[in-house]
Structures are given as structure tokens and as C-alpha cells.
Scaffold this motif. Structure first.
Motif, short mmCIF file in Angstrom:
data_model
loop_
_atom_site.label_atom_id
_atom_site.label_comp_id
_atom_site.label_asym_id
_atom_site.label_seq_id
_atom_site.Cartn_x
_atom_site.Cartn_y
_atom_site.Cartn_z
N ARG A 119 -0.22 1.33 -19.03
CA ARG A 119 1.16 1.53 -18.81
C ARG A 119 1.98 0.68 -17.80
O ARG A 119 2.58 0.27 -17.88
N ILE A 120 1.19 0.70 -16.56
CA ILE A 120 1.71 0.14 -15.50
C ILE A 120 1.73 -1.47 -15.65
O ILE A 120 2.68 -1.94 -15.31
N LYS A 121 0.61 -1.76 -16.16
CA LYS A 121 0.48 -3.29 -16.57
C LYS A 121 1.56 -3.83 -17.48
O LYS A 121 2.11 -4.63 -17.32
N GLU A 122 1.82 -2.85 -18.77
CA GLU A 122 2.68 -3.13 -19.53
C GLU A 122 4.17 -3.30 -19.18
O GLU A 122 5.00 -3.94 -19.45
N GLY A 123 4.11 -2.40 -18.09
CA GLY A 123 5.74 -2.08 -17.47
C GLY A 123 6.00 -3.18 -16.87
O GLY A 123 7.06 -3.91 -16.77
N SER B 122 10.70 -5.57 -8.36
CA SER B 122 10.29 -4.77 -7.34
C SER B 122 9.17 -3.77 -7.96
O SER B 122 9.19 -3.49 -9.25
N VAL B 123 8.69 -2.79 -7.14
CA VAL B 123 7.89 -1.73 -7.67
C VAL B 123 8.60 -0.73 -8.40
O VAL B 123 8.28 -0.28 -9.42
N SER B 124 9.89 -0.75 -7.79
CA SER B 124 10.83 0.41 -8.45
C SER B 124 11.02 -0.23 -9.82
O SER B 124 11.21 0.74 -10.63
N ASP B 125 11.37 -1.40 -10.12
CA ASP B 125 11.64 -1.88 -11.49
C ASP B 125 10.45 -1.63 -12.22
O ASP B 125 10.51 -1.02 -13.49
N GLU C 48 7.32 3.98 -16.86
CA GLU C 48 7.79 5.29 -17.04
C GLU C 48 6.73 6.05 -16.21
O GLU C 48 6.17 7.14 -16.76
N VAL C 49 6.35 5.68 -15.06
CA VAL C 49 5.49 6.60 -13.97
C VAL C 49 6.30 6.62 -12.81
O VAL C 49 7.22 5.84 -12.42
N SER C 50 5.74 7.36 -11.92
CA SER C 50 6.12 7.56 -10.50
C SER C 50 5.73 6.39 -9.65
O SER C 50 4.50 6.00 -9.85
N LYS C 51 6.28 6.11 -8.39
CA LYS C 51 5.81 5.23 -7.32
C LYS C 51 4.66 5.90 -6.74
O LYS C 51 3.43 5.10 -6.62
N ARG C 52 4.57 7.23 -6.80
CA ARG C 52 3.11 7.81 -6.13
C ARG C 52 2.01 7.23 -7.21
O ARG C 52 1.00 7.07 -6.71
N THR C 53 2.26 7.52 -8.45
CA THR C 53 1.22 7.14 -9.53
C THR C 53 0.84 5.72 -9.47
O THR C 53 -0.12 5.09 -9.40
N PHE C 54 1.82 4.86 -9.36
CA PHE C 54 1.58 3.38 -9.19
C PHE C 54 0.80 3.13 -7.96
O PHE C 54 -0.27 2.23 -8.22
#
Length: 219
Positions: free
Chosen positions: A11-15, A29-32, A38-44
């Protein structure tokens, strides 16, 4: 590995890949990314140090898959037992790139986004590096006996450049295509790329190689 871990990473890769449809990589940015994933920064940050770490993970996955596919497609060439002529090389394109085309087709979206004007300008060079290595592996099966390659030959360097860029550029252009070109058309183009002007250059290189060996036999 827990399937949830795989799903979250994907999901992060697809993001990031989906974000590249809207923004240039340097402006992402990481925020983008987490917004698109659709995950949290903590998860990232559980999985990646930063966006560059994420980018490297995506590109490494693609490059390693490309290497494996090319290696699988090389196997039929190793069984030839003779140097094929132009017509046979055209026919061999059907099997010599089969797994590679399948892999590229399965990951067409990722390749297309990373190679777009919004993507990573260095990714193309990574693919060229893979293609160059593959050329060195396939060249003896397709064009000459295995007596060694005259690597300092300007002709060979030019052949390698034309061959690798020709094939890679076909795959790159195809990745950005909206399905108007089918896999059989791609295979046909890959065959033709190997049998036109580069083949004439190969004959010139063979002459250089013969002269080189004759000169060294006299020493």
C-alpha cells in the motif's frame, strides 16, 4: 511473513507510485505518500526511513525481477549449439523475451510512473545497466563463438549501445502505452531490433576479432 505486513508495504509503495501521477518525485513528501497510501506516518516509518528508502525498495524489486526474467529467457539461447542467422533470431524473440515481457506487463504501471517525467531520472540508467549485463551474457550465443569478447573494440561498444538502448527503449515506450501495442507486436519489434543495422555491425566486429586473434597468434 504476516500477510498484513506485505499488504501494508505494498500500500505504501502504491501510494508513492500513484502520487507520481500528480507530482514530481522531488516534490513528493512523506505526508503526501501516507495520504495516498492511507496509512499513518508512524506506520510508514515502521518500514522505511524516508521516501528515498521507499523508492529504492520499489526500484530494487523491479530490477531484481527484471534480472530474473532475463536470466530465464536466456536459457533457450544457451541450448542453441550454433550461431543463429537473422531469421532465426527474429523467431527466437518469441522465447528470448517471453518472461521479461510478462514481468514488464505485470508491472507496467510501476515502470511507466517511475520512467515518466515525474519519476526517477536515474531509474532508466539502472535498467540500462541490467540490459548491458544481459547483452554481455547473450552476445556469444547470438553472434559469435565463446572465444572471448574484444571489450575494447569501439565497434562492439557501439553495437552494445545500439542493441541495449534499442531493446530497452522498446520496453520503456511500451510501458507508457495504453494497451494499443500487444505483446506479440513487442516481441516482433524486439526481434527486428536485433537483426537490422546492429547485425551488420556485428559482422564488422567479427572481422576485428579475427584480426585481433591473428595478430596475437603471430606474437
Amino acid at each position: 511473513m504476516d500477510i498484513r505486513t506485505i499488504t501494508t508495504e505494498e500500500r505504501i509503495k502504491e501510494g508513492l507510485l500513484n502520487l507520481l501521477e500528480k507530482k514530481k518525485l522531488e516534490k513528493c513528501s512523506v505526508s503526501d505518500i501516507v495520504e495516498y497510501a492511507e496509512v499513518s506516518k508512524r506506520t510508514f516509518y515502521t518500514y522505511y526511513k524516508d521516501k528515498h528508502d521507499l523508492l529504492n525498495a520499489i526500484e530494487t524489486q523491479l530490477i531484481e525481477g527484471l534480472k530474473r526474467s532475463l536470466a530465464q529467457d536466456r536459457e533457450p539461447l544457451a541450448q542453441l549449439g550454433h550461431i543463429p542467422d537473422a531469421e532465426e533470431i527474429n523467431q527466437l524473440a518469441d522465447v528470448a523475451f517471453n518472461n521479461t515481457i510478462t514481468f514488464c506487463n505485470q508491472n507496467k504501471g510501476a515502470f511507466s510512473k517511475l520512467l515518466s517525467s515525474n519519476g526517477d531520472m536515474y531509474f532508466y540508467q539502472k535498467i540500462i545497466k541490467v540490459g548491458t549485463h544481459e547483452f554481455n551474457q547473450r552476445f556469444p550465443y547470438l553472434f559469435q563463438k565463446k572465444e572471448g569478447m574484444l571489450n575494447d573494440s569501439l565497434t562492439l561498444k557501439f553495437i552494445r549501445n545500439v542493441y541495449v538502448h534499442g531493446i530497452i527503449d522498446i520496453l520503456v515506450l511500451w510501458s507508457g502505452n495504453d494497451g494499443l501495442i500487444g505483446t506479440q507486436d513487442v516481441k516482433r519489434l524486439l526481434g527486428l531490433t536485433q537483426t537490422k543495422s546492429p547485425l551488420e555491425l556485428v559482422n564488422l566486429y567479427k572481422l576485428e576479432l579475427k584480426l585481433y586473434h591473428n595478430e596475437h597468434q603471430l606474437l
